[in-house]
Design a protein around this motif. Structure first.
Motif, PDB file in Angstrom:
ATOM      1  N   ALA A 136     -37.266 -28.482   5.097  1.00  0.00           N
ATOM      2  CA  ALA A 136     -36.974 -27.135   5.599  1.00  0.00           C
ATOM      3  C   ALA A 136     -38.193 -26.536   6.295  1.00  0.00           C
ATOM      4  O   ALA A 136     -38.049 -25.828   7.308  1.00  0.00           O
ATOM      5  N   GLU A 137     -39.370 -26.800   5.774  1.00  0.00           N
ATOM      6  CA  GLU A 137     -40.601 -26.277   6.377  1.00  0.00           C
ATOM      7  C   GLU A 137     -40.766 -26.782   7.809  1.00  0.00           C
ATOM      8  O   GLU A 137     -41.128 -26.030   8.715  1.00  0.00           O
ATOM      9  N   LEU A 138     -40.505 -28.082   8.011  1.00  0.00           N
ATOM     10  CA  LEU A 138     -40.594 -28.639   9.365  1.00  0.00           C
ATOM     11  C   LEU A 138     -39.532 -28.033  10.278  1.00  0.00           C
ATOM     12  O   LEU A 138     -39.802 -27.701  11.438  1.00  0.00           O
ATOM     13  N   LEU A 139     -38.326 -27.877   9.747  1.00  0.00           N
ATOM     14  CA  LEU A 139     -37.238 -27.309  10.560  1.00  0.00           C
ATOM     15  C   LEU A 139     -37.494 -25.837  10.876  1.00  0.00           C
ATOM     16  O   LEU A 139     -37.207 -25.374  11.990  1.00  0.00           O
ATOM     17  N   GLN A 140     -38.038 -25.106   9.928  1.00  0.00           N
ATOM     18  CA  GLN A 140     -38.371 -23.703  10.182  1.00  0.00           C
ATOM     19  C   GLN A 140     -39.458 -23.606  11.248  1.00  0.00           C
ATOM     20  O   GLN A 140     -39.391 -22.756  12.142  1.00  0.00           O
ATOM     21  N   ALA A 141     -40.445 -24.484  11.160  1.00  0.00           N
ATOM     22  CA  ALA A 141     -41.530 -24.483  12.142  1.00  0.00           C
ATOM     23  C   ALA A 141     -41.019 -24.847  13.536  1.00  0.00           C
ATOM     24  O   ALA A 141     -41.575 -24.401  14.550  1.00  0.00           O
ATOM     25  N   GLY A 142     -39.959 -25.648  13.583  1.00  0.00           N
ATOM     26  CA  GLY A 142     -39.385 -26.044  14.867  1.00  0.00           C
ATOM     27  C   GLY A 142     -38.116 -25.299  15.208  1.00  0.00           C
ATOM     28  O   GLY A 142     -37.306 -25.776  16.018  1.00  0.00           O
ATOM     29  N   LYS A 143     -37.934 -24.127  14.619  1.00  0.00           N
ATOM     30  CA  LYS A 143     -36.673 -23.388  14.769  1.00  0.00           C
ATOM     31  C   LYS A 143     -36.343 -23.067  16.224  1.00  0.00           C
ATOM     32  O   LYS A 143     -35.171 -23.000  16.599  1.00  0.00           O
ATOM     33  N   ALA A 144     -37.360 -22.889  17.041  1.00  0.00           N
ATOM     34  CA  ALA A 144     -37.121 -22.581  18.455  1.00  0.00           C
ATOM     35  C   ALA A 144     -36.386 -23.718  19.160  1.00  0.00           C
ATOM     36  O   ALA A 144     -35.729 -23.499  20.182  1.00  0.00           O
ATOM     37  N   GLN A 145     -36.470 -24.921  18.606  1.00  0.00           N
ATOM     38  CA  GLN A 145     -35.795 -26.074  19.203  1.00  0.00           C
ATOM     39  C   GLN A 145     -34.372 -26.263  18.665  1.00  0.00           C
ATOM     40  O   GLN A 145     -33.647 -27.131  19.147  1.00  0.00           O
ATOM     41  N   LEU A 146     -34.011 -25.459  17.657  1.00  0.00           N
ATOM     42  CA  LEU A 146     -32.700 -25.600  17.034  1.00  0.00           C
ATOM     43  C   LEU A 146     -31.708 -24.610  17.611  1.00  0.00           C
ATOM     44  O   LEU A 146     -32.075 -23.504  18.031  1.00  0.00           O
ATOM     45  N   SER A 147     -30.457 -25.012  17.612  1.00  0.00           N
ATOM     46  CA  SER A 147     -29.392 -24.101  18.029  1.00  0.00           C
ATOM     47  C   SER A 147     -29.376 -22.872  17.122  1.00  0.00           C
ATOM     48  O   SER A 147     -29.727 -22.948  15.938  1.00  0.00           O
ATOM     49  N   ASP A 148     -28.952 -21.736  17.680  1.00  0.00           N
ATOM     50  CA  ASP A 148     -28.886 -20.489  16.905  1.00  0.00           C
ATOM     51  C   ASP A 148     -27.950 -20.617  15.705  1.00  0.00           C
ATOM     52  O   ASP A 148     -28.099 -19.900  14.718  1.00  0.00           O
ATOM     53  N   VAL A 190     -29.694 -34.484  13.080  1.00  0.00           N
ATOM     54  CA  VAL A 190     -30.813 -33.645  13.528  1.00  0.00           C
ATOM     55  C   VAL A 190     -30.729 -33.419  15.036  1.00  0.00           C
ATOM     56  O   VAL A 190     -30.886 -32.279  15.509  1.00  0.00           O
ATOM     57  N   LYS A 191     -30.464 -34.480  15.785  1.00  0.00           N
ATOM     58  CA  LYS A 191     -30.376 -34.338  17.243  1.00  0.00           C
ATOM     59  C   LYS A 191     -29.272 -33.378  17.651  1.00  0.00           C
ATOM     60  O   LYS A 191     -29.426 -32.600  18.598  1.00  0.00           O
ATOM     61  N   ALA A 192     -28.153 -33.428  16.927  1.00  0.00           N
ATOM     62  CA  ALA A 192     -27.036 -32.546  17.248  1.00  0.00           C
ATOM     63  C   ALA A 192     -27.368 -31.084  16.994  1.00  0.00           C
ATOM     64  O   ALA A 192     -26.713 -30.186  17.542  1.00  0.00           O
ATOM     65  N   ALA A 193     -28.366 -30.837  16.173  1.00  0.00           N
ATOM     66  CA  ALA A 193     -28.778 -29.456  15.874  1.00  0.00           C
ATOM     67  C   ALA A 193     -29.735 -28.888  16.910  1.00  0.00           C
ATOM     68  O   ALA A 193     -30.006 -27.676  16.899  1.00  0.00           O
ATOM     69  N   LEU A 194     -30.235 -29.731  17.797  1.00  0.00           N
ATOM     70  CA  LEU A 194     -31.223 -29.275  18.782  1.00  0.00           C
ATOM     71  C   LEU A 194     -30.566 -28.555  19.946  1.00  0.00           C
ATOM     72  O   LEU A 194     -29.464 -28.900  20.371  1.00  0.00           O
ATOM     73  N   VAL A 195     -31.249 -27.566  20.461  1.00  0.00           N
ATOM     74  CA  VAL A 195     -30.729 -26.792  21.596  1.00  0.00           C
ATOM     75  C   VAL A 195     -30.442 -27.702  22.773  1.00  0.00           C
ATOM     76  O   VAL A 195     -29.440 -27.577  23.464  1.00  0.00           O
ATOM     77  N   SER A 196     -31.337 -28.673  22.999  1.00  0.00           N
ATOM     78  CA  SER A 196     -31.182 -29.569  24.165  1.00  0.00           C
ATOM     79  C   SER A 196     -29.946 -30.435  24.083  1.00  0.00           C
ATOM     80  O   SER A 196     -29.506 -31.011  25.075  1.00  0.00           O
ATOM     81  N   GLN A 197     -29.342 -30.526  22.888  1.00  0.00           N
ATOM     82  CA  GLN A 197     -28.150 -31.348  22.721  1.00  0.00           C
ATOM     83  C   GLN A 197     -26.856 -30.526  22.792  1.00  0.00           C
ATOM     84  O   GLN A 197     -25.768 -31.068  22.724  1.00  0.00           O
ATOM     85  N   GLN A 198     -26.996 -29.217  22.929  1.00  0.00           N
ATOM     86  CA  GLN A 198     -25.811 -28.360  22.965  1.00  0.00           C
ATOM     87  C   GLN A 198     -25.164 -28.398  24.357  1.00  0.00           C
ATOM     88  O   GLN A 198     -25.860 -28.506  25.370  1.00  0.00           O
ATOM     89  N   PRO A 199     -23.819 -28.304  24.439  1.00  0.00           N
ATOM     90  CA  PRO A 199     -23.127 -28.342  25.742  1.00  0.00           C
ATOM     91  C   PRO A 199     -23.451 -27.105  26.568  1.00  0.00           C
ATOM     92  O   PRO A 199     -23.778 -26.073  26.038  1.00  0.00           O
TER      93      PRO A 199
END
Length: 199
Positions: A136-148, A190-199
């Motif tokens: 979770a710490e890594l994901l929180q730190a990279g939250k800007a890369q995750l879909s809202d 994880v990749k599916a959660a990234l903004v760059s992977q969103q349609p």
């Protein structure tokens, strides 16, 4: 002949493979003395009981996982999501290197110990909470890369749950290809959660 000078770490290190393969409940004290080459006096000097040994083994194994994955990747990638993928890669590589596909020792100990003594349930819950928190710490730190729509804490829980499920099934089937497929599925989540992977 038992080595009277075995250190606490020596004993834990030399016992891991046996406990991993056959479980702690099925491993008698005589087996532990034999595989660790420690005298009973030396063993009991460090571990007053078999339960105390089990608690120490849990902490020792978690320390190894933490150091070999989360700590070892600190200098390899500044980007937290890239580091998360490196952590996943390292866990996969560790288990691919284990020929007998024995699964996750900590996961195995859930089945082996939690009904034996409530203290093991509490201890293992804390360990897995800590493990999930590191994801979770890594994901929180990279939250800007995750879909809202992505909750980093829930995604961390999903990663850990999938990881343990994969390793449990690999133990059942003893199949390295199944392990690779399982870890690829974790990466895809994880990749599916990234903004760059969103349609």
């Amino acid at each position: 002949m038992a080595n009277l000078k075995r250190t606490r770490e020596d004993i834990l290190t030399s016992a891991i493979a046996t406990v991993h393969r056959q479980g702690l409940q099925s491993t008698g004290l005589k087996d532990l003395f034999a595989v660790t080459q420690a005298s009973s006096g030396s063993f009991y000097n460090y571990f007053p009981s078999k339960d105390e040994f089990a608690h120490a083994l849990i902490d020792f194994q978690w320390q190894q996982i933490r150091e070999d994955t989360f700590e070892a990747t600190k200098e390899l990638a500044e980007d937290p999501i890239a580091r998360l993928f490196l952590v996943i890669d390292k866990i996969e590589a560790k288990h691919l290197s284990e020929i007998n596909c024995a699964g996750c020792l900590l996961g195995n100990l859930i089945v082996d110990l939690v009904e034996h003594n409530e203290s093991f349930r509490q201890h293992l819950q804390q360990i897995f909470d800590d493990w999930q928190a590191l994801f979770a710490e890594l994901l929180q730190a990279g939250k800007a890369q995750l879909s809202d729509r992505v909750d980093p804490d829930l995604l961390a829980e999903q990663i850990l749950t999938m990881l343990e499920g994969v390793l449990l099934m690999v133990r059942l089937y003893s199949d390295s290809d199944r392990l690779r497929r399982g870890f690829n599925n974790i990466r895809q989540v994880v990749k599916a959660a990234l903004v760059s992977q969103q349609p």
